[in-house]
Write a protein that holds these residues in place. Sequence first.
Motif, PDB file in Angstrom:
ATOM      1  N   PRO A   1     114.528 -46.021   4.805  1.00 21.96           N
ATOM      2  CA  PRO A   1     114.079 -46.909   5.387  1.00 21.96           C
ATOM      3  C   PRO A   1     113.397 -46.735   7.025  1.00 21.96           C
ATOM      4  O   PRO A   1     113.360 -47.747   7.250  1.00 21.96           O
ATOM      5  N   PHE A   2     113.071 -45.587   7.341  1.00 18.38           N
ATOM      6  CA  PHE A   2     112.950 -45.672   8.693  1.00 18.38           C
ATOM      7  C   PHE A   2     111.258 -45.834   8.575  1.00 18.38           C
ATOM      8  O   PHE A   2     110.168 -45.063   7.947  1.00 18.38           O
ATOM      9  N   ASP A   3     110.963 -45.723  10.161  1.00 16.45           N
ATOM     10  CA  ASP A   3     110.058 -45.581  10.299  1.00 16.45           C
ATOM     11  C   ASP A   3     108.857 -44.139  10.337  1.00 16.45           C
ATOM     12  O   ASP A   3     109.305 -43.800  10.368  1.00 16.45           O
ATOM     13  N   PRO A   4     107.182 -44.388   9.394  1.00 14.72           N
ATOM     14  CA  PRO A   4     106.488 -44.193   8.829  1.00 14.72           C
ATOM     15  C   PRO A   4     105.941 -43.304   9.977  1.00 14.72           C
ATOM     16  O   PRO A   4     106.147 -42.666  10.161  1.00 14.72           O
ATOM     17  N   GLU A   5     105.911 -43.709  11.466  1.00 15.36           N
ATOM     18  CA  GLU A   5     105.499 -43.041  12.647  1.00 15.36           C
ATOM     19  C   GLU A   5     105.997 -41.895  13.198  1.00 15.36           C
ATOM     20  O   GLU A   5     106.195 -40.811  13.459  1.00 15.36           O
ATOM     21  N   TYR A   6     107.247 -41.787  12.356  1.00 17.94           N
ATOM     22  CA  TYR A   6     108.354 -41.011  12.561  1.00 17.94           C
ATOM     23  C   TYR A   6     108.726 -39.967  11.207  1.00 17.94           C
ATOM     24  O   TYR A   6     109.849 -39.159  11.199  1.00 17.94           O
ATOM     25  N   GLY A   7     107.744 -40.167   9.892  1.00 16.90           N
ATOM     26  CA  GLY A   7     108.748 -39.392   8.843  1.00 16.90           C
ATOM     27  C   GLY A   7     109.275 -40.913   7.853  1.00 16.90           C
ATOM     28  O   GLY A   7     109.662 -39.541   6.998  1.00 16.90           O
TER      29      GLY A   7
END
Lengths: 598, 598
Positions: free
Chosen positions: B94-100
């Motif tokens: 569920p996390f931010d694609p900017e950080y993977g």
Amino acid sequence: MTAYNAPLQDMRFTLNHVVGLPQVATLPGFDVVTPDLADQVLDEAAKLARDVLAPLNRVGDQEGAKLDNGVVRTASGFKDAYWKYAEGGWNAVPFDPEYGGQGLPWTLALPIQEMWASSNMSFSLCPMLNQGAVELLQAHGSDQQKKLYLEKLISGEWTGTMNLTEPQAGSDVGAVRTKAVPQDDGTWLITGQKIFITYGEHDFTDNIIHLVLARTPTAPPGVKGISLFVVPKFMVNEDGSLGQRNDLRCAGLEHKMGIHASPTAVMAYGDNGGAIGYLVGQENRGIEYMFTMMNNARLGVGLQGVSIAERAYQQAVDYAKGRVQSRALTGKDPAPVAIIKHPDVRRMLMTMKSQIEAARALVYFTAAALDNGHTNPDEGARKAAAALNDLLTPVTKAWCTDLGVELSSLGVQIHGGMGFIEETGAAQHYRDARIAPIYEGTNGIQANDLAFRKVLRDGGEAAFTLIKDMRAVAAEAAAQPGDDLATMAANLTDAIDAVETASKWLLDTGKADMTAVAAGAVNYLRMFGVAIGGYLTAKAMIAANNLLREPGADTSFLEGKIITGRFYADQILPSVRGLLKIVTDGHRSVMGLSDDQF
Amino acid sequence: MTAYNAPLQDMRFTLNHVVGLPQVATLPGFDVVTPDLADQVLDEAAKLARDVLAPLNRVGDQEGAKLDNGVVRTASGFKDAYWKYAEGGWNAVPFDPEYGGQGLPWTLALPIQEMWASSNMSFSLCPMLNQGAVELLQAHGSDQQKKLYLEKLISGEWTGTMNLTEPQAGSDVGAVRTKAVPQDDGTWLITGQKIFITYGEHDFTDNIIHLVLARTPTAPPGVKGISLFVVPKFMVNEDGSLGQRNDLRCAGLEHKMGIHASPTAVMAYGDNGGAIGYLVGQENRGIEYMFTMMNNARLGVGLQGVSIAERAYQQAVDYAKGRVQSRALTGKDPAPVAIIKHPDVRRMLMTMKSQIEAARALVYFTAAALDNGHTNPDEGARKAAAALNDLLTPVTKAWCTDLGVELSSLGVQIHGGMGFIEETGAAQHYRDARIAPIYEGTNGIQANDLAFRKVLRDGGEAAFTLIKDMRAVAAEAAAQPGDDLATMAANLTDAIDAVETASKWLLDTGKADMTAVAAGAVNYLRMFGVAIGGYLTAKAMIAANNLLREPGADTSFLEGKIITGRFYADQILPSVRGLLKIVTDGHRSVMGLSDDQF
């Protein structure tokens, strides 16, 4: 580890003012039960429970019982405790004085038993199973069997066990396969495996007397082909001394979620040709005999629900008074307060207290019906009491044990995170409590017993007789002064109406649609339990109201009784109406899915 | 040990036809969520859950996590499983694609999380707590903090923990005493003890990033004086490599009733002068930041109730199909049948199934509100969704976790005596489930949150908006053909009426008598939960009815959905009306006793 102090004041109040111990004491044979004696017996039991049994509860949970090369070692201190218990004469309380029993009524024996189960449920199972064996031999044993076994089982020198269950024969006792083959000398050779045998092996006593259900070679199939045998661990010589070891052994102990200190044995009979057994009574009547003790055993298990809830309650109260957390909901003081001040914690404690007291009253009330059903000299009263006892027994067993689980769960919740930590002790109660809705007939079986055997079979006679008594108490409550009694009267009446409607539905439906009745039986039993709990709570409130007018009354206790009863009226009784629709209308979808849709 | 197979068909049906995953997939950033991708992700997660995590569930229960000289050893196989999980990219869902991160919506992340918690609740807690840490750093971390920690916490190379609780600061987070003293270099020295730190120490990864609540020297008292710090187990160099060990250690592991494989640590910070910490965001805003992840964490815990109930249900079904005991209630065949044929066993299974499906729908529905509340481009829709999510979160947390306990208890009951034996596995679910109503805010706290913050504060706006939606669905159900939908419409309407009445009472009473509201809050929340469960069940029944008309429809599944919904209408919804009187009339006796009358 937590302390346990028997709730003597509530016990005495309930015995004397709610369920009628004074009347029971007038029955033949019970004239020894003076108020002084009853007080003294309860006091002494409370000391043993507090000082000897309660401190071992957690030790027993941690150590458990261990099987080592066929020998079972009970947890540290248990054997000593057993002998303090036996030497105090506690094992003999409800039994026949001819064989050393004290001949006290069940109405007094049950409060004592409550203390054993509250203080140490695992320990209490040994006397409880022994009690079943004693009752069977008292009722059906030969003179020779009584002479050889009964005195020592009553004194506690030996213990007795009940061997019913087999892997394929749990709820369905008729599926028993253990074999009994007659020998020329009149004994029988027993071979087979029994499981879930409580205290099937232990180190408390030199001998263990197993009562074993088995089939003889000529037995018809099913429950009508089962016979009952005495199978001692060590053979007993004519003079009562021990002979050789019998061909039986403990083949394993179960790893259980709770009651760790109670060894639950797998028993192997006849590995080397057959264990020597002695037929009790006549062949093929084993199940019938078993019912001699079944009602009492079910009452005793119902009591365990009360006992474990009481212990969990005492612990939760103690924690709620000591744990300081968060400011009060109202007022301006920012200082944190004991959590017992918080309304939801208070609600949980009241939910425990009000139902424990109602359930306790139900157990004692059922015991009074048992005593009257046995010994009331008036035939009408005796029969009515026996019918009431038959009706109440499944309700007591199931409702009280469900409460044991629900209320010990609340006990955990009141502790917050500490409740989930084993050292606190709240978790043990939650684990221990979980067996009681299962054994001695699952609560589903109790519900079917109530619906089919206790209500349908007599056309509702016993049920409607009780309902009439309940209505009389509701009317009496309505006639008392005060809002608390008025609320109880109104909510009890509504609950009684709902139970009556459900009972009529059951009678109308039962013959034509057994499935509908069976699908609703558990909720029907719950309605009954909560309503009878309300009835007995109303009785307690009326008694408290009356006693408050006497000089020197303990106003704190008596007013507490009334407020606690009001809570029962406010928060517990309304659920009965909520269940009515589920019972009478809720069955249509129960059988709707095919097996593969699950 | 029992198998676990993710209920993929129900998950997909609920996502696509009840809670609106297709709509969520239209939100900005979620266009990657094609039906194919969703299917594939769920399939792959189900395999990992079934093949890797589920087989370790009992191993974990038996071995637990062990502390040895400051080092925590997790149970056999857990570390390998963790790396399969991390290398599969599951930690990043569920996390931010900017950080993977994979940037998937919560509406899809929650069903995946359900599988982890069903297959192995103890294991699933590590990613769940890590998730909280990631959310906090995503929202409030400095660029430098994000750079150093976020990528590795998202990939799973390191894990994160949440350090809130102290012995005197459980529910009352404002009572935190851990100290943070500023240093000249901009870092802080942290000293204090934290308890109940889930995966506070373990052997899965080389580093653990602790997020710690503490007070700075100038902090005001209470919740407004708490700051949030990043405190790594090993210091992290600028290039991301590990430096020296920080001054913190695991001082003990709790002995818990369940979730044995999840190490619950006592954490000691600053034994040797102070652990080096880094302030997150601004001083004194720690609690505010904490709320960033609190809603999601509560939703995740609510989900655990569903997960554990699903696992208990699968096991109970399996047992009920295989265990042959007693003849059928009707018919003449004396042969014993599988216990799934017995009406009361069937009732218990339906009680589990119908509520699990309703509760699952509620979790996913809340997740859809969460996604819409974050990213719906229409401001009105976004705000409405956020308000709905705020309203639903405490209901989901408390109702679903209460169900986890109640339904895993039914799972034990269905097993009879075997349910109490640890080898069977049913007991573990009952033990594991008990923590969920406690942690992440006790269910009593959830109830107060619902009553005071979510209903009273906005004058009931969010609640009445939802009630309006619920009425629309009830009307839609009433317009559908068939008795099942008609019954649902009628019983749902009755439940909605009761919830509306209770909500109005709450608004009328709340300002003048907070105690009355607090005393009724838990039952009010329960009413809400059961009614919303009914609303979503009605939606499912309508959808199933419509889909049945399509060619090639899976009639067995869809008809099963309707019958299961009918059961919910028949047996679950009526309890809402039963609770109404308790909520609105039942509070008067709650505070009636003085402390010493308990």
